[in-house]
Design a protein around this motif. Structure first.
Motif, mmCIF file in Angstrom:
data_model
loop_
_atom_site.group_PDB
_atom_site.id
_atom_site.type_symbol
_atom_site.label_atom_id
_atom_site.label_comp_id
_atom_site.label_asym_id
_atom_site.label_seq_id
_atom_site.Cartn_x
_atom_site.Cartn_y
_atom_site.Cartn_z
ATOM 1 N N GLU A 180 69.571 -10.273 19.374
ATOM 2 C CA GLU A 180 70.055 -9.123 18.616
ATOM 3 C C GLU A 180 68.994 -8.485 17.733
ATOM 4 N N HIS A 181 67.964 -9.225 17.345
ATOM 5 C CA HIS A 181 66.949 -8.665 16.459
ATOM 6 C C HIS A 181 65.763 -8.076 17.214
ATOM 7 N N ILE A 182 65.780 -8.161 18.538
ATOM 8 C CA ILE A 182 64.631 -7.663 19.284
ATOM 9 C C ILE A 182 64.595 -6.142 19.200
ATOM 10 N N GLY A 183 63.435 -5.604 18.871
ATOM 11 C CA GLY A 183 63.260 -4.159 18.791
ATOM 12 C C GLY A 183 61.866 -3.795 19.229
ATOM 13 N N PRO A 184 61.451 -2.551 19.023
ATOM 14 C CA PRO A 184 60.105 -2.139 19.415
ATOM 15 C C PRO A 184 59.031 -2.997 18.751
ATOM 16 N N THR A 185 57.926 -3.181 19.434
ATOM 17 C CA THR A 185 56.854 -3.997 18.889
ATOM 18 C C THR A 185 56.196 -3.321 17.690
ATOM 19 N N LEU A 186 55.675 -4.135 16.800
ATOM 20 C CA LEU A 186 54.935 -3.600 15.668
ATOM 21 C C LEU A 186 53.645 -2.943 16.147
ATOM 22 N N ASP A 187 53.255 -1.895 15.468
ATOM 23 C CA ASP A 187 52.017 -1.184 15.784
ATOM 24 C C ASP A 187 50.869 -1.891 15.071
ATOM 25 N N PRO A 188 49.959 -2.560 15.800
ATOM 26 C CA PRO A 188 48.871 -3.277 15.142
ATOM 27 C C PRO A 188 47.939 -2.366 14.356
ATOM 28 N N GLN A 235 57.542 -0.706 8.748
ATOM 29 C CA GLN A 235 57.690 -1.759 9.749
ATOM 30 C C GLN A 235 58.264 -3.008 9.085
ATOM 31 N N ARG A 236 59.189 -3.651 9.783
ATOM 32 C CA ARG A 236 59.822 -4.862 9.288
ATOM 33 C C ARG A 236 59.911 -5.876 10.422
ATOM 34 N N ALA A 237 59.850 -7.130 10.074
ATOM 35 C CA ALA A 237 59.983 -8.209 11.055
ATOM 36 C C ALA A 237 61.176 -9.075 10.698
ATOM 37 N N PRO A 251 64.291 -13.582 7.298
ATOM 38 C CA PRO A 251 65.366 -12.678 6.882
ATOM 39 C C PRO A 251 64.995 -11.913 5.620
ATOM 40 N N GLY A 252 65.255 -10.611 5.641
ATOM 41 C CA GLY A 252 64.991 -9.791 4.457
ATOM 42 C C GLY A 252 63.530 -9.723 4.085
ATOM 43 N N ALA A 253 62.654 -9.821 5.068
ATOM 44 C CA ALA A 253 61.220 -9.879 4.787
ATOM 45 C C ALA A 253 60.723 -8.598 4.142
ATOM 46 N N GLY A 254 59.707 -8.734 3.315
ATOM 47 C CA GLY A 254 59.058 -7.583 2.708
ATOM 48 C C GLY A 254 57.966 -7.056 3.608
ATOM 49 N N ALA A 308 61.248 -19.900 4.198
ATOM 50 C CA ALA A 308 61.323 -20.747 5.382
ATOM 51 C C ALA A 308 60.270 -21.838 5.281
ATOM 52 N N ARG A 309 60.588 -22.949 5.881
ATOM 53 C CA ARG A 309 59.639 -24.054 6.037
ATOM 54 C C ARG A 309 59.703 -24.497 7.487
ATOM 55 N N GLY A 310 58.592 -24.965 8.005
ATOM 56 C CA GLY A 310 58.628 -25.357 9.400
ATOM 57 C C GLY A 310 57.455 -26.204 9.809
ATOM 58 N N ARG A 311 57.514 -26.628 11.055
ATOM 59 C CA ARG A 311 56.443 -27.410 11.666
ATOM 60 C C ARG A 311 56.222 -26.871 13.069
#
Length: 317
Positions: free
Chosen positions: A181-189, A243-245, A293-296, A279-282
């Motif tokens: 559901e969150h897939i959208g156009p790619t970010l412009d590098p 742009q948002r991710a 979520p809600g990224a700046g 978020a935390r991860g490995r």
């Protein structure tokens, strides 16, 4: 290869057009093979990865002698050849265009994917991915090499591998999933930025592994620490205005052992004031995916654990 889960603003309309050509004595099989490989890497994949919204081949139809023309190219090829008589032959351009036109629907948006090939030819797998308005995903992949090559695709935890014959072009499609559901156009590098610590390796082998190489959509380049992982090392990505991710995937490229052992993710609107960890991860392999979520406008990935391995990022998705 990993499909982006991002949203971005629109890009300016653009298109590319091209005509195939050949040497005056080239045999038909060579003309077909060379044209298919050129069109695949430079038009079907190359220009669409570089933001073109359409690909046009001309001429549409020519006779067996490459005409009619008024003093123009005498060795150009058309999408089809008409003749002798009422016979119609489909040329390499016809099949190359079909890999896009049959599967990529009007209104589709290009989504991110990790590509290792280049339009200048480096013998690797090059690809481009799209999200259709009905939610289906399309991946067009081309093997630049004359020898078979195997590649893998991972998306939302699902994956498959395929082996492409040398010089071949293939299209893969799959239906929408709830997790898409969150897939959208790619970010412009071109609108993104990156900083890192360390900024680049001091190891003479890899001084070109600068932070900007982590966001250039070219999996043949990378940012790397150039040293063992240590707590506090970081990669900061500025998404650019508008742009948002929703989700970030860090791709090690070919350095599959250089994944982050443990990390936290924070965000910021100005690159100065940062949130608490969202978020935390490995990591565990080539692709490390984390929800944001809600990224700046800025995303900061900071290591929290040491490892003897380097940390490398060839492309974000």
């Amino acid at each position: 290869m990993a499909s982006n889960r991002v949203a971005s603003g629109n890009h300016a309309d653009s298109e590319a057009e091209c005509s195939g050509s050949h040497g005056p004595t080239d045999p038909p099989a060579q003309i077909f093979s060379d044209t298919l490989k050129f069109d695949a890497r430079t038009l079907e994949v190359g220009v669409t990865r570089n933001w073109a919204r359409s690909v046009d081949n001309w001429n549409l139809a020519l006779d067996p002698s490459g005409g009619p023309h008024l003093g123009g190219c005498g060795t150009c090829t058309g999408v089809i050849t008409v003749g002798p008589g009422q016979t119609v032959s489909r040329n390499a351009e016809y099949y190359a265009l079909g890999h896009l036109s049959r599967f990529v629907r009007p209104g589709a948006a290009r989504i991110g994917s990790t590509s290792f090939g280049t339009t200048g030819w480096n013998g690797q797998i090059t690809d481009v991915a799209f999200r259709n308005p009905d939610g289906t995903t399309v991946l067009v992949a081309h093997n630049e090499n004359d020898n078979p090559q195997t590649f893998g695709v991972t998306m939302n935890g699902l994956s498959f591998t395929r082996t492409l014959p040398g010089g071949s072009l293939a299209t893969f499609t799959w239906p929408s999933l709830a997790a898409d559901e969150h897939i959208g156009p790619t970010l412009d590098p071109a609108r993104m930025s990156a900083t890192a610590s360390p900024a680049a390796p001091t190891n003479p082998c890899c001084t070109g592994d600068v932070a900007a190489s982590a966001i250039d959509e070219d999996a043949t380049t990378r940012w790397s620490t150039g040293q063992a992982q240590a707590a506090g090392q970081y990669l900061q990505i500025g998404l650019g205005a508008g742009q948002r991710a929703h989700q970030l995937t860090l791709d090690t490229g070919t350095s599959t052992g250089d994944y982050p052992r443990a990390f936290v993710v924070t965000t910021s609107q100005d690159g100065v004031h940062w949130s608490s960890p969202i978020a935390r991860g490995r990591g565990s392999g080539q692709l490390t995916t984390v929800d944001v979520p809600g990224a700046g406008r800025f995303i900061l990935v900071t290591l929290t654990e040491a490892s003897s391995s380097w940390w490398s990022v060839a492309a974000p998705a």
